[in-house]
Design a protein around this motif. Structure first.
Motif, PDB file in Angstrom:
ATOM      1  N   HIS A   1       0.822  -1.207   0.000  1.00 38.20           N
ATOM      2  CA  HIS A   1       0.000   0.000   0.000  1.00 38.20           C
ATOM      3  C   HIS A   1       0.863   1.267   0.000  1.00 38.20           C
ATOM      4  O   HIS A   1       0.520   2.254  -0.659  1.00 38.20           O
ATOM      5  CB  HIS A   1      -0.949   0.003   1.198  1.00 38.20           C
ATOM      6  N   ILE A   2       1.983   1.228   0.711  1.00 33.69           N
ATOM      7  CA  ILE A   2       2.886   2.384   0.698  1.00 33.69           C
ATOM      8  C   ILE A   2       3.400   2.622  -0.714  1.00 33.69           C
ATOM      9  O   ILE A   2       3.413   3.756  -1.218  1.00 33.69           O
ATOM     10  CB  ILE A   2       4.058   2.179   1.674  1.00 33.69           C
ATOM     11  N   GLN A   3       3.807   1.554  -1.378  1.00 36.71           N
ATOM     12  CA  GLN A   3       4.360   1.663  -2.722  1.00 36.71           C
ATOM     13  C   GLN A   3       3.323   2.163  -3.716  1.00 36.71           C
ATOM     14  O   GLN A   3       3.543   3.143  -4.445  1.00 36.71           O
ATOM     15  CB  GLN A   3       4.886   0.293  -3.173  1.00 36.71           C
ATOM     16  N   ILE A   4       2.212   1.491  -3.758  1.00 34.20           N
ATOM     17  CA  ILE A   4       1.233   1.772  -4.801  1.00 34.20           C
ATOM     18  C   ILE A   4       0.581   3.143  -4.608  1.00 34.20           C
ATOM     19  O   ILE A   4       0.335   3.865  -5.581  1.00 34.20           O
ATOM     20  CB  ILE A   4       0.180   0.642  -4.862  1.00 34.20           C
ATOM     21  N   LEU A   5       0.324   3.528  -3.354  1.00 37.66           N
ATOM     22  CA  LEU A   5      -0.262   4.835  -3.105  1.00 37.66           C
ATOM     23  C   LEU A   5       0.754   5.944  -3.359  1.00 37.66           C
ATOM     24  O   LEU A   5       0.386   7.040  -3.802  1.00 37.66           O
ATOM     25  CB  LEU A   5      -0.792   4.909  -1.674  1.00 37.66           C
ATOM     26  N   SER A   6       2.025   5.660  -3.123  1.00 34.41           N
ATOM     27  CA  SER A   6       3.070   6.637  -3.441  1.00 34.41           C
ATOM     28  C   SER A   6       3.142   6.860  -4.944  1.00 34.41           C
ATOM     29  O   SER A   6       3.314   8.000  -5.403  1.00 34.41           O
ATOM     30  CB  SER A   6       4.424   6.163  -2.909  1.00 34.41           C
ATOM     31  N   PHE A   7       3.016   5.768  -5.733  1.00 32.99           N
ATOM     32  CA  PHE A   7       2.995   5.907  -7.191  1.00 32.99           C
ATOM     33  C   PHE A   7       1.822   6.786  -7.637  1.00 32.99           C
ATOM     34  O   PHE A   7       1.965   7.674  -8.481  1.00 32.99           O
ATOM     35  CB  PHE A   7       2.870   4.533  -7.857  1.00 32.99           C
ATOM     36  N   ILE A   8       0.669   6.523  -7.078  1.00 34.84           N
ATOM     37  CA  ILE A   8      -0.540   7.262  -7.463  1.00 34.84           C
ATOM     38  C   ILE A   8      -0.401   8.740  -7.108  1.00 34.84           C
ATOM     39  O   ILE A   8      -0.695   9.622  -7.928  1.00 34.84           O
ATOM     40  CB  ILE A   8      -1.779   6.657  -6.766  1.00 34.84           C
ATOM     41  N   ILE A   9       0.061   9.019  -5.898  1.00 41.33           N
ATOM     42  CA  ILE A   9       0.211  10.405  -5.468  1.00 41.33           C
ATOM     43  C   ILE A   9       1.261  11.131  -6.306  1.00 41.33           C
ATOM     44  O   ILE A   9       1.095  12.295  -6.680  1.00 41.33           O
ATOM     45  CB  ILE A   9       0.561  10.462  -3.973  1.00 41.33           C
ATOM     46  N   GLU A  10       2.344  10.433  -6.633  1.00 42.60           N
ATOM     47  CA  GLU A  10       3.389  11.042  -7.461  1.00 42.60           C
ATOM     48  C   GLU A  10       2.857  11.391  -8.848  1.00 42.60           C
ATOM     49  O   GLU A  10       3.153  12.460  -9.402  1.00 42.60           O
ATOM     50  CB  GLU A  10       4.571  10.085  -7.583  1.00 42.60           C
ATOM     51  N   ASP A  11       2.052  10.513  -9.430  1.00 42.02           N
ATOM     52  CA  ASP A  11       1.507  10.752 -10.768  1.00 42.02           C
ATOM     53  C   ASP A  11       0.466  11.866 -10.771  1.00 42.02           C
ATOM     54  O   ASP A  11       0.429  12.699 -11.686  1.00 42.02           O
ATOM     55  CB  ASP A  11       0.877   9.473 -11.317  1.00 42.02           C
ATOM     56  N   ILE A  12      -0.385  11.882  -9.763  1.00 40.22           N
ATOM     57  CA  ILE A  12      -1.514  12.820  -9.748  1.00 40.22           C
ATOM     58  C   ILE A  12      -1.113  14.180  -9.180  1.00 40.22           C
ATOM     59  O   ILE A  12      -1.628  15.210  -9.604  1.00 40.22           O
ATOM     60  CB  ILE A  12      -2.686  12.220  -8.934  1.00 40.22           C
ATOM     61  N   ASP A  13      -0.188  14.192  -8.220  1.00 40.43           N
ATOM     62  CA  ASP A  13       0.254  15.422  -7.572  1.00 40.43           C
ATOM     63  C   ASP A  13      -0.933  16.224  -7.048  1.00 40.43           C
ATOM     64  O   ASP A  13      -1.164  17.373  -7.462  1.00 40.43           O
ATOM     65  CB  ASP A  13       1.074  16.269  -8.556  1.00 40.43           C
ATOM     66  N   PRO A  14      -1.696  15.645  -6.124  1.00 39.38           N
ATOM     67  CA  PRO A  14      -2.919  16.313  -5.649  1.00 39.38           C
ATOM     68  C   PRO A  14      -2.614  17.471  -4.713  1.00 39.38           C
ATOM     69  O   PRO A  14      -1.610  17.468  -3.998  1.00 39.38           O
ATOM     70  CB  PRO A  14      -3.646  15.190  -4.897  1.00 39.38           C
ATOM     71  N   ILE A  15      -3.492  18.465  -4.706  1.00 37.53           N
ATOM     72  CA  ILE A  15      -3.351  19.575  -3.772  1.00 37.53           C
ATOM     73  C   ILE A  15      -3.924  19.203  -2.403  1.00 37.53           C
ATOM     74  O   ILE A  15      -3.552  19.769  -1.378  1.00 37.53           O
ATOM     75  CB  ILE A  15      -4.027  20.840  -4.329  1.00 37.53           C
ATOM     76  N   THR A  16      -4.851  18.241  -2.392  1.00 31.76           N
ATOM     77  CA  THR A  16      -5.403  17.741  -1.135  1.00 31.76           C
ATOM     78  C   THR A  16      -5.938  16.332  -1.353  1.00 31.76           C
ATOM     79  O   THR A  16      -6.241  15.937  -2.483  1.00 31.76           O
ATOM     80  CB  THR A  16      -6.522  18.668  -0.610  1.00 31.76           C
ATOM     81  N   ILE A  17      -6.044  15.574  -0.274  1.00 30.86           N
ATOM     82  CA  ILE A  17      -6.548  14.201  -0.338  1.00 30.86           C
ATOM     83  C   ILE A  17      -7.621  14.028   0.730  1.00 30.86           C
ATOM     84  O   ILE A  17      -7.399  14.378   1.901  1.00 30.86           O
ATOM     85  CB  ILE A  17      -5.428  13.166  -0.113  1.00 30.86           C
ATOM     86  N   PHE A  18      -8.764  13.503   0.331  1.00 24.36           N
ATOM     87  CA  PHE A  18      -9.835  13.183   1.268  1.00 24.36           C
ATOM     88  C   PHE A  18      -9.750  11.695   1.589  1.00 24.36           C
ATOM     89  O   PHE A  18      -9.796  10.856   0.692  1.00 24.36           O
ATOM     90  CB  PHE A  18     -11.191  13.532   0.673  1.00 24.36           C
ATOM     91  N   ILE A  19      -9.628  11.382   2.872  1.00 28.28           N
ATOM     92  CA  ILE A  19      -9.380  10.013   3.321  1.00 28.28           C
ATOM     93  C   ILE A  19     -10.577   9.519   4.123  1.00 28.28           C
ATOM     94  O   ILE A  19     -11.081  10.231   4.998  1.00 28.28           O
ATOM     95  CB  ILE A  19      -8.115   9.959   4.200  1.00 28.28           C
TER      96      ILE A  19
END
Length: 420
Positions: free
Chosen positions: A115-133
């Protein structure tokens, strides 16, 4: 995605959650933002893509990065004593599961690293200004997102089902006992509140029902809506009572024989062996509605369920055992030590109706300061959200209503929430 303001919204695959989140994403897109909904399985992306909303799935990213994932997940074999990865603590991600009795074994560590790996990939690609969890403490995905946001200083907000039906609750600090609502609204503020702000939440008052359904031998009726035993609301915010059996036995041992305890099972309970006791003055029933049982009871007893808040709005007295967003404000009777319960239940003051003016004041503070809007989905819903940074906001599911008719000032909301 340069030039686009990206926002990640964790949804998961449950239809109920997707239907709650869809209207928020639609309105954000209509205001020029690019909401990207995170789901788990690739087939679940279709729900959002069909409505023109970008969506990503853990499954697709797993296939896309399978070589990196395979290589990096071998770190557990090489270092079996590893307790963190890329700055994320395994114990933090796994803390709730540890309290549920699970072991942090190699399989769990590999899942966390995944989960650390895959979510890091997603965040790196999308570069979000905010994340709703969602919740922030439920599941590897939410716990990992929470940790990554803290490490990378990404603005994050936490979501949960709202106190009112069909809504999504948002807060910058957390949900349930972590919410900013828990500490910023005090009893003194409620007493001094001038009530000049707009009133959106109506106090229902007692329903026009009678107790003829029950035998006249019952002097009092207590209503106990059970909660999901393994829920984070119990694990994190109920320090005295951890199981539903313990809760029922504690109450049963504190009431006289002429008091009826009506117990309603939670419809989402997954534990098959709750081992709840039987007694002549216990009635287990899911036949009637929550409103019915709230109305016919003399007292609603709960650990920290939102049903307690519904009961307060209905003008019924409430007794709680745990921390909630409506506790600590003089709205209900709170039991901090279990040995106090018998005396509390013997006190007639416990059964006195709550101060309706204080309930109204709290409801209006929720509306004016935290934008809790009351309403049903059977009519056109128009909402305005005067949101202040670091405070709470509730969006309401308008899935059954034409989304274009729901007027959410998303641009103003997110400028105030994040200053962008």
């Amino acid at each position: 995605m340069i030039g686009r303001v990206n926002i990640i919204i964790q949804s998961g695959d449950h239809l109920e959650n997707k239907k709650r989140i869809l209207p928020v994403a639609l309105q954000l897109k209509s205001q020029g933002y690019n909401p990207i909904v995170l789901v788990y399985k690739s087939k679940e992306e279709t729900f959002f893509l069909h409505h023109g909303i970008d969506s990503v799935s853990l499954e697709n990213y797993r296939h896309k990065n399978r070589i990196k994932l395979f290589i990096q997940r071998n770190v557990v074999k090489k270092n079996p004593d590893i307790l963190s990865y890329n700055g994320v603590s395994f114990n933090d991600v796994f803390s709730v599961e540890l309290q549920r009795g699970r072991r942090l074994n190699d399989h769990a560590k590999k899942s966390i690293i995944y989960h650390i790996q895959i979510l890091s990939f997603i965040i790196e690609d999308i570069d979000p200004i905010t994340i709703f969890i969602w919740n922030g403490y439920t599941g590897f995905c939410a716990n990992t997102l929470r940790n990554i946001c803290q490490l990378k200083t990404i603005k994050s907000f936490y979501m949960e089902r709202s106190l009112l039906k069909s809504g999504v609750f948002f807060d910058s600090e957390g949900v349930n006992g972590f919410s900013s609502l828990c500490n910023e609204v005090t009893k003194s503020e409620l007493v001094q509140y001038n009530g000049s702000e707009q009133k959106h939440i109506k106090i229902k008052g007692k329903l026009n029902l009678t107790k003829n359904y029950f035998s006249s031998k019952w002097n009092k009726i207590l209503f106990l809506p059970l909660q999901v035993q393994s829920d984070t609301n119990i694990i994190l915010f109920s320090h005295n009572v951890k199981t539903m059996r313990e809760l029922v036995l504690t109450i049963l041992n504190s009431i006289p024989n002429d008091t009826l305890l009506v117990i309603r099972h939670h419809p989402e309970e997954v534990e098959q062996q709750l081992n709840l006791p039987l007694a002549n003055n216990i009635l287990y029933s899911n036949d009637e509605s929550l409103n019915y049982w709230i109305s016919v009871s003399d007292l609603v007893v709960t650990i920290n369920s939102t049903v307690g808040f519904e009961a307060l709005i209905s003008g019924r007295p409430v007794l709680t055992f745990g921390k909630s967003i409506y506790s600590g404000k003089g709205l209900c009777k709170e039991v901090n030590e279990l040995d106090q319960l018998k005396g509390v239940l013997a006190d007639e003051e416990t059964y006195r109706a709550p101060n309706i003016e204080i309930i109204k004041n709290y409801a209006n503070i929720l509306v004016g300061k935290h934008t809790c809007i009351s309403g049903e989905l059977n009519s056109e819903l128009i909402y305005n959200f005067p949101v202040v940074k670091n405070e709470s906001v509730i969006f309401y599911n308008s899935y059954k209503v034409n989304p274009t008719k729901v007027k959410i000032k998303a641009q103003d909301i997110y400028k105030k929430l994040g200053g962008f």
